[in-house]
Write a protein that holds these residues in place. Structure first.
Motif, mmCIF file in Angstrom:
data_model
loop_
_atom_site.group_PDB
_atom_site.id
_atom_site.type_symbol
_atom_site.label_atom_id
_atom_site.label_comp_id
_atom_site.label_asym_id
_atom_site.label_seq_id
_atom_site.Cartn_x
_atom_site.Cartn_y
_atom_site.Cartn_z
ATOM 1 N N VAL A 57 2.133 -0.854 7.309
ATOM 2 C CA VAL A 57 0.886 -1.589 7.583
ATOM 3 C C VAL A 57 1.152 -2.842 8.411
ATOM 4 O O VAL A 57 0.234 -3.605 8.705
ATOM 5 C CB VAL A 57 0.125 -1.959 6.278
ATOM 6 C CG1 VAL A 57 -0.235 -0.715 5.492
ATOM 7 C CG2 VAL A 57 0.926 -2.931 5.406
ATOM 8 N N GLU A 58 2.423 -3.026 8.785
ATOM 9 C CA GLU A 58 2.822 -4.194 9.590
ATOM 10 C C GLU A 58 2.352 -5.494 8.974
ATOM 11 O O GLU A 58 1.773 -6.357 9.640
ATOM 12 C CB GLU A 58 2.311 -4.037 11.035
ATOM 13 C CG GLU A 58 2.945 -2.847 11.726
ATOM 14 C CD GLU A 58 2.356 -2.555 13.087
ATOM 15 O OE1 GLU A 58 1.619 -3.410 13.612
ATOM 16 O OE2 GLU A 58 2.635 -1.464 13.608
ATOM 17 N N ASN A 59 2.542 -5.597 7.678
ATOM 18 C CA ASN A 59 2.168 -6.819 6.980
ATOM 19 C C ASN A 59 3.244 -7.099 5.925
ATOM 20 O O ASN A 59 3.193 -6.576 4.821
ATOM 21 C CB ASN A 59 0.786 -6.619 6.325
ATOM 22 C CG ASN A 59 0.363 -7.826 5.499
ATOM 23 O OD1 ASN A 59 1.067 -8.838 5.454
ATOM 24 N ND2 ASN A 59 -0.777 -7.708 4.846
ATOM 25 N N PRO A 60 4.236 -7.917 6.306
ATOM 26 C CA PRO A 60 5.410 -8.096 5.431
ATOM 27 C C PRO A 60 5.080 -8.747 4.095
ATOM 28 O O PRO A 60 5.882 -8.707 3.177
ATOM 29 C CB PRO A 60 6.339 -8.990 6.264
ATOM 30 C CG PRO A 60 5.520 -9.532 7.376
ATOM 31 C CD PRO A 60 4.357 -8.618 7.580
ATOM 32 N N ARG A 61 3.878 -9.316 3.967
ATOM 33 C CA ARG A 61 3.541 -9.987 2.708
ATOM 34 C C ARG A 61 2.442 -9.248 1.956
ATOM 35 O O ARG A 61 1.869 -9.775 0.999
ATOM 36 C CB ARG A 61 3.084 -11.420 2.990
ATOM 37 C CG ARG A 61 4.184 -12.269 3.647
ATOM 38 C CD ARG A 61 3.579 -13.457 4.366
ATOM 39 N NE ARG A 61 2.976 -14.377 3.405
ATOM 40 C CZ ARG A 61 3.650 -15.328 2.772
ATOM 41 N NH1 ARG A 61 4.938 -15.476 3.001
ATOM 42 N NH2 ARG A 61 3.047 -16.129 1.925
ATOM 43 N N SER A 62 2.145 -8.031 2.360
ATOM 44 C CA SER A 62 1.005 -7.326 1.763
ATOM 45 C C SER A 62 1.155 -7.149 0.244
ATOM 46 O O SER A 62 2.218 -6.788 -0.246
ATOM 47 C CB SER A 62 0.867 -5.947 2.405
ATOM 48 O OG SER A 62 -0.121 -5.214 1.700
ATOM 49 N N HIS A 63 0.073 -7.382 -0.462
ATOM 50 C CA HIS A 63 0.023 -7.142 -1.906
ATOM 51 C C HIS A 63 -0.892 -5.960 -2.239
ATOM 52 O O HIS A 63 -1.361 -5.822 -3.365
ATOM 53 C CB HIS A 63 -0.478 -8.393 -2.647
ATOM 54 C CG HIS A 63 0.529 -9.490 -2.684
ATOM 55 N ND1 HIS A 63 0.275 -10.730 -3.220
ATOM 56 C CD2 HIS A 63 1.812 -9.528 -2.250
ATOM 57 C CE1 HIS A 63 1.356 -11.482 -3.110
ATOM 58 N NE2 HIS A 63 2.299 -10.774 -2.515
ATOM 59 N N THR A 64 -1.162 -5.138 -1.244
ATOM 60 C CA THR A 64 -2.061 -3.997 -1.458
ATOM 61 C C THR A 64 -1.296 -2.866 -2.129
ATOM 62 O O THR A 64 -0.128 -2.637 -1.828
ATOM 63 C CB THR A 64 -2.612 -3.525 -0.094
ATOM 64 O OG1 THR A 64 -3.261 -4.648 0.505
ATOM 65 C CG2 THR A 64 -3.596 -2.389 -0.254
ATOM 66 N N GLU A 65 -1.958 -2.138 -3.013
ATOM 67 C CA GLU A 65 -1.271 -1.066 -3.740
ATOM 68 C C GLU A 65 -1.418 0.283 -3.042
ATOM 69 O O GLU A 65 -2.498 0.620 -2.572
ATOM 70 C CB GLU A 65 -1.775 -0.969 -5.194
ATOM 71 C CG GLU A 65 -3.121 -0.282 -5.417
ATOM 72 C CD GLU A 65 -4.309 -1.147 -5.048
ATOM 73 O OE1 GLU A 65 -4.143 -2.327 -4.721
ATOM 74 O OE2 GLU A 65 -5.452 -0.620 -5.088
ATOM 75 N N SER A 66 -0.293 1.016 -2.995
ATOM 76 C CA SER A 66 -0.341 2.384 -2.467
ATOM 77 C C SER A 66 -0.258 3.379 -3.621
ATOM 78 O O SER A 66 -0.221 4.594 -3.414
ATOM 79 C CB SER A 66 0.828 2.618 -1.500
ATOM 80 O OG SER A 66 2.057 2.475 -2.193
ATOM 81 N N PHE A 67 -0.199 2.846 -4.844
ATOM 82 C CA PHE A 67 -0.125 3.674 -6.054
ATOM 83 C C PHE A 67 -0.897 2.958 -7.134
ATOM 84 O O PHE A 67 -0.891 1.728 -7.218
ATOM 85 C CB PHE A 67 1.339 3.818 -6.489
ATOM 86 C CG PHE A 67 1.518 4.526 -7.818
ATOM 87 C CD1 PHE A 67 1.817 5.879 -7.874
ATOM 88 C CD2 PHE A 67 1.365 3.827 -9.029
ATOM 89 C CE1 PHE A 67 1.971 6.521 -9.104
ATOM 90 C CE2 PHE A 67 1.514 4.471 -10.257
ATOM 91 C CZ PHE A 67 1.817 5.820 -10.288
ATOM 92 N N ILE A 68 -1.537 3.750 -7.973
ATOM 93 C CA ILE A 68 -2.201 3.147 -9.116
ATOM 94 C C ILE A 68 -2.169 4.136 -10.274
ATOM 95 O O ILE A 68 -2.288 5.343 -10.088
ATOM 96 C CB ILE A 68 -3.636 2.721 -8.738
ATOM 97 C CG1 ILE A 68 -4.149 1.693 -9.717
ATOM 98 C CG2 ILE A 68 -4.579 3.872 -8.674
ATOM 99 C CD1 ILE A 68 -5.228 0.849 -9.111
ATOM 100 N N ALA A 69 -1.939 3.590 -11.460
ATOM 101 C CA ALA A 69 -2.041 4.411 -12.678
ATOM 102 C C ALA A 69 -2.854 3.585 -13.659
ATOM 103 O O ALA A 69 -2.671 2.366 -13.746
ATOM 104 C CB ALA A 69 -0.659 4.705 -13.251
ATOM 105 N N LEU A 70 -3.773 4.226 -14.357
ATOM 106 C CA LEU A 70 -4.582 3.453 -15.286
ATOM 107 C C LEU A 70 -4.982 4.297 -16.481
ATOM 108 O O LEU A 70 -4.941 5.532 -16.452
ATOM 109 C CB LEU A 70 -5.820 2.875 -14.584
ATOM 110 C CG LEU A 70 -6.857 3.828 -14.010
ATOM 111 C CD1 LEU A 70 -7.881 4.235 -15.059
ATOM 112 C CD2 LEU A 70 -7.593 3.142 -12.857
ATOM 113 N N LYS A 71 -5.349 3.572 -17.508
ATOM 114 C CA LYS A 71 -5.804 4.223 -18.734
ATOM 115 C C LYS A 71 -7.198 3.695 -19.039
ATOM 116 O O LYS A 71 -7.425 2.481 -18.985
ATOM 117 C CB LYS A 71 -4.847 3.837 -19.852
ATOM 118 C CG LYS A 71 -5.306 4.207 -21.236
ATOM 119 C CD LYS A 71 -4.314 3.636 -22.236
ATOM 120 C CE LYS A 71 -4.855 3.768 -23.646
ATOM 121 N NZ LYS A 71 -3.902 3.233 -24.628
ATOM 122 N N THR A 72 -8.100 4.594 -19.321
ATOM 123 C CA THR A 72 -9.453 4.134 -19.628
ATOM 124 C C THR A 72 -10.048 4.959 -20.764
ATOM 125 O O THR A 72 -9.512 6.002 -21.150
ATOM 126 C CB THR A 72 -10.351 4.188 -18.369
ATOM 127 O OG1 THR A 72 -11.631 3.652 -18.693
ATOM 128 C CG2 THR A 72 -10.527 5.612 -17.865
#
Ligand code: BG6
Length: 478
Positions: free
Chosen positions: A293-308
């Motif tokens: 994504v050409e963003n060395p500081r990105s905090h965006t997730e490419s994976f997610i796991a959740l419980k609901t």
């Protein structure tokens, strides 16, 4: 069975989705005889081009993205003859009178907004002011439908200014997948499953949508979005709804969607400890998410796991585990209904845990298998083993069956037929954002940093822990 005749206008008709999915899909429907003789497809986009230029563009797209149908040169020639093109200015008046002049009376008019959501309002308004759309017309809009509740409400309002809800088809292509519809057939067409489909018999449900691809090439969109907005808010929540909803009184659009909406509204608010976010690392010369994504500081997730949890009678106490991610071990999507252990065993010495699991495979290898416990064949006494009762649709249907249509083909034909069952209603989309918004806002406020994970794996370790803590485990991605 051919549908009624139509003029389908594709705004963004030269774009990636149109070339990759929509037009090759329409060509397949044309070949199958579903498109009537005089149906037409009109590409509309900013580029200056004539009909011939557009036909060439689509011929190239079919060559690049099509399947076996591209060998049919004669069919392709006929299909291309149905195509027209109008250069159009979505934010001005250019091209609209020409488009109006091209539209025929007495056929269905459908308008596919294969453009960014920032243009939805402009297109809806111009279709109205230039009297191109009528009461019978339909509009089709793509995801992302907004990026939060407020923007989705605004989009709904912009569309509602000129179109009734019965004319608006919000695409979630997961609903067009063969197995997803089969899920409803299995639940509501058999006597076997529905009596067990509740907290008395179900231990938990797992939904996995794993991909091997990264986000290269789509970085600028994806980095603003992340797995929660890109996949969970729409595709995974739709799967969750179908698996968990109450039986609708009838299989019709509003009854099905009413039940789905109730599921979303019954979802318990997500707490931070119920969600694991991940971001893929670099490996073996392949770029990391941040490189992609050409963003060395990105905090965006490419994976997610959740419980609901779904707070209603049927599902009280039953956890639903959802996960999705890029650059994982395999491309596999499935829903697994894991039933409870037997309360008592009569087989002395059998200490293994035997469980029935109904796994619904969305892709690849669409089908279902039901894990059942049987006696291990042979003279070894009463030893038990778990085996799958496997139903792969391709085997069950046989080689002569018409190829299962791709999700887009099916959904576009549903638009022409006027069937909204497999499309999201405005209130559903808003309710889904209302559920994901607070958790996303929490990450943003805390500058939450996703865990890194190695590509070609099951995802971050913490995702495993999410289940292990509950004494459960994910099914393997392979
Ligand atoms: C899209 C997402 O909606 O679905 C993509 O934007 C994702 O990020 C894709 O790759 C997955 O679709 P499918 O049909 O390949 O599972």
């Amino acid at each position: 069975i051919p549908v009624d005749s139509f003029d389908l206008v594709i705004f963004g008709g030269t774009g990636d989705l149109a070339r990759r999915k929509i037009l090759p899909g329409l060509f397949r429907r044309f070949r199958s005889g579903q498109m009537p003789e005089d149906a037409r497809i009109i590409g509309a986009a900013r580029a200056e081009m004539d009909d011939e230029g557009y036909r060439q563009l689509i011929a190239d797209a079919v060559e690049e993205f099509g399947g076996e149908e591209k060998a049919d040169a004669e069919g392709l020639k006929q299909f291309l003859g149905r195509l027209h093109y109008v250069p159009i200015d979505a934010k001005g008046d250019g091209g609209w009178p020409e488009l109006a002049a091209l539209m025929r009376d007495g056929v269905i008019r459908a308008f596919y907004f294969s453009v960014g959501p920032s243009l939805f309002g402009d297109l809806a308004e111009r279709l109205h002011t230039h009297s191109i759309a009528d009461e019978q017309s339909r509009i089709v809009v793509e995801k992302p439908f907004g990026r939060d509740l407020a923007s989705a409400q605004q989009l709904n309002a912009d569309l509602a200014a000129h179109f009734g809800e019965h004319q608006i088809y919000r695409i979630d292509h997961y609903l067009g997948k063969e197995t997803v519809q089969n899920l409803m057939a299995v639940r509501f067409g058999n006597v076997l499953f529905e009596p067990l489909w509740n907290s008395h018999y179900v231990d938990h449900i797992q939904i996995t949508v794993a991909e091997t691809v990264g986000v290269g090439g789509r970085g600028s969109y994806y980095d603003q979005s992340g797995a929660m907005r890109d996949m969970v808010q729409n595709h995974l929540m739709q799967l969750l709804c179908l698996i968990a909803m109450e039986p609708p009184a009838q299989y019709d659009a509003d009854r099905v969607r009413d039940e789905k909406l109730k599921v979303i509204r019954a979802l318990q608010p997500l707490q931070p400890h119920q969600v694991v976010r991940g971001q893929y690392d670099a490996a073996g010369g392949d770029p990391s998410y941040r490189d992609d994504v050409e963003n060395p500081r990105s905090h965006t997730e490419s994976f997610i796991a959740l419980k609901t949890h779904i707070a209603n009678w049927r599902w009280a106490g039953v956890p639903f585990y959802l996960r999705t991610g890029k650059r994982l071990k395999a491309r596999t999507s499935e829903i697994a209904v894991v039933f409870k252990d037997l309360g008592h065993t009569i087989f002395e010495g059998d200490t293994a845990r035997h469980r029935n699991i109904l796994a619904i495979r969305l892709q690849p290898n669409e089908g279902m298998d039901l894990q059942v416990t049987i006696k291990e064949p042979g003279p070894g006494g009463m030893r038990l083993v778990d085996v799958p009762l496997d139903m792969t649709f391709a085997d069950a249907l046989g080689p002569d069956q018409e190829q299962v249509p791709d999700a887009y083909e099916r959904l576009i034909m549903d638009v022409i037929r006027g069937n909204q069952t497999l499309f999201m209603r405005g209130d559903e989309v808003e309710a889904a954002w209302a559920w994901t918004d607070p958790i996303i806002a929490g990450w943003e406020a805390r500058h939450d940093v996703p865990k890194t994970y190695d590509p070609d794996t099951q995802g971050p370790e913490d995702a495993m822990m999410l289940m292990h803590r509950d004494g459960r485990r994910w099914r393997e991605i392979r």
